[in-house]
Design an enzyme around this catalytic site. Structure first.
Site, PDB file in Angstrom:
ATOM      1  N   HIS A 165       0.917  -1.178   0.007  1.00  0.00           N
ATOM      2  CA  HIS A 165      -0.102  -0.051   0.203  1.00  0.00           C
ATOM      3  C   HIS A 165       0.969   1.229  -0.090  1.00  0.00           C
ATOM      4  O   HIS A 165       0.570   2.416   0.470  1.00  0.00           O
ATOM      5  CB  HIS A 165      -0.982  -0.196   1.261  1.00  0.00           C
ATOM      6  CG  HIS A 165      -1.915  -1.226   1.427  1.00  0.00           C
ATOM      7  ND1 HIS A 165      -2.696  -1.690   0.643  1.00  0.00           N
ATOM      8  CD2 HIS A 165      -1.279  -2.311   2.245  1.00  0.00           C
ATOM      9  CE1 HIS A 165      -3.353  -2.786   1.295  1.00  0.00           C
ATOM     10  NE2 HIS A 165      -2.431  -3.202   1.946  1.00  0.00           N
ATOM     11  N   SER A 213      15.851  20.651 -14.594  1.00  0.00           N
ATOM     12  CA  SER A 213      14.719  21.595 -14.558  1.00  0.00           C
ATOM     13  C   SER A 213      15.292  22.851 -14.973  1.00  0.00           C
ATOM     14  O   SER A 213      16.506  23.469 -14.578  1.00  0.00           O
ATOM     15  CB  SER A 213      14.325  21.628 -13.247  1.00  0.00           C
ATOM     16  OG  SER A 213      13.352  22.872 -12.981  1.00  0.00           O
TER      17      SER A 213
END
Length: 478
Positions: A154, A284
């Site tokens: 999970h 970036s």
């Protein structure tokens, strides 16, 4: 400005796929394969007794690699039929053989048989690259099979695994895809020479109703191209289930690659592992410090395209009418090649990443040790029970201490003090040193080491042994 700059160009050709894969689905490869099929047909027909001369065949063979595109394109504008346009162009190139080119055949003789042969070549290239990924992952899994790390269910920290054992999950999924692709190649059949509605009536006419010769014609053609046979029955085309099945298999490979790339993207955000990063690569435009997992992201992106694209031939197969309908053609020209080109791009990236993945052992260990006190609580509880403690009472105390330690970490930003809390709780009867003896991560990785080695010896090595490797071009556009 170049003319191509004024037209849409598929990124699959300009950015993602390799030269080899682009050539397989090029017009040059397509039409020279048509030539080879016409030559194979003529040779087989001559062998079976038709009046075709060796001189005609030699003329065709001398020109098989020459495609008169301008002649064919001009002819197609007039007759509106691509196959007959190339029959015409090849006939002009081979005037002695002009009368016997395409003898007895329908358009699907060259169209469908070529599609099968191109898919065969493309599948072989995909297999080659998939096996290279397995080789890379095998090396990585072996190197890190003993390094404990957090496992997740999970996306929450669970018990431990090892870095190599996690890589074995990627390996095993890919191995299933490779076996599936191998089966697709083994089962692949050419259309052969089936005629207009699949009855071989035109060839029965050519061979005076000699069924043995008509059957032998298919056998000779398949042998010529190294395929194990032709389909037993067909309409005018081979069943489009073939395309659907092959693209379904490509989709499976894309699914496995995407699972790997998503795992790596998450691990990179954790700081545990990352994909290769070039010395001058920019992460970036606004944030110079960033090292974005752009290659893994591209795998995810292209995989999404392949998975969705696999629906195209499935719908086409479901909507074919009787012996043939032409609504497959435009879709097939796009969906099948693009699935292979996109998957080729995925595998180029997959090979590139797995050849040089970066692992940060100190980060992995720090993250493991942060959660280990929680993971080790069952072992600690068992040790306390051995010293006379009450299992149910100790379980409640661990629950209380664990929640308090968690709150301290999450709310206050402080370190995990669960070990100290248990050591200071007299109901456990354990010293800090005794508790710390349970804090060795290797106590919690089970059979990770053995599972990696068993997978390699039982599954991966036999696959690698079936596919001797050669140099593979995997240059990627960043």
């Amino acid at each position: 400005m170049e003319t191509t700059r004024l037209q849409y160009m598929s990124p699959l050709s300009t950015r993602y796929a390799s030269k080899e894969m682009k050539y397989i689905f090029s017009e040059k490869k397509k039409f020279t394969t048509w030539h080879e099929l016409w030559i194979a047909l003529a040779k087989a027909e001559r062998e079976l007794g038709l009046d075709i001369t060796e001189e005609q065949i030699q003329e065709m063979e001398a020109n098989k690699d020459i495609v008169d595109f301008e002649v064919a394109e001009a002819r197609e504008k007039d007759v509106r039929h691509d196959v007959m346009s190339h029959v015409y162009a090849f006939g002009k190139r081979c005037p002695k053989a002009e009368a016997i080119i395409h003898l007895g055949a329908t358009s699907c003789y060259v169209g469908d048989n070529t599609d099968v042969l191109l898919m065969k070549k493309a599948l072989e290239l995909i297999l080659e690259k998939s096996v290279q990924v397995l080789i890379n992952l095998k090396k990585f899994a072996r190197e890190y099979k003993d390094m404990p790390c957090l496992a997740y269910t999970h996306l929450q920290p669970a018990q431990l695994t090892t870095v190599g054992k996690r890589a074995s999950l990627w390996m095993y999924e890919l191995s299933l895809d490779v076996v599936e692709l191998e089966r697709r190649l083994t089962d692949l059949r050419m259309l052969g020479s089936k005629g207009t509605t699949g009855t071989q009536a035109s060839f029965m006419e050519l061979f005076n109703n000699d069924e043995s010769k008509v059957k032998k014609l298919d056998e000779i053609i398949a042998n010529t191209f190294g395929v194990s046979g032709c389909v037993p029955v067909s309409g005018q085309t081979y069943t489009r289930k073939v395309d659907a099945n092959i693209l379904s298999s490509l989709s499976g490979l894309a699914q496995s690659a995407s699972k790997f790339s998503n795992d790596l993207r998450i691990l990179q955000s954790f700081g545990e592992m990352e994909e290769p990063f070039e010395r001058h690569q920019i992460g970036s435009s606004a944030m110079p410090y960033k090292r974005n997992p752009m290659r893994s992201e591209r795998i995810t992106s292209l995989a999404r395209y392949v998975i969705i694209d696999s629906l195209n031939p499935a719908i086409t197969a479901a909507t074919q009418w009787f012996e043939r309908t032409l609504d497959d053609s435009a879709n097939k020209r796009i969906s099948v090649p693009e699935a292979f080109l996109a998957l080729d791009g995925i595998l180029n990236l997959y090979i590139n990443i797995t050849s040089d993945m970066v692992v940060y052992p100190k980060v992995i260990n720090a993250r493991t040790m942060e959660k280990l006190p929680f993971i080790a609580t069952e072992n600690i509880m068992m040790e306390a029970v051995k010293k006379g403690g009450n299992r149910q009472a100790l379980h409640e105390q661990i629950r209380i201490h664990s929640h308090a330690a968690t709150l301290r970490v999450k709310r206050d930003g402080l370190n995990n003090d669960l070990v100290d809390r248990i050591a200071n709780d007299s109901s456990f009867g354990l010293s800090r040193d005794e508790i710390m003896a349970a804090m060795d991560p290797k106590l919690y990785v089970g059979r990770s080491h053995s599972q990696v080695e068993e997978l390699i010896s039982d599954v991966i090595d036999p696959i690698i042994g079936r596919h001797p490797q050669k140099a593979i071009e995997t240059e990627i556009n960043l």
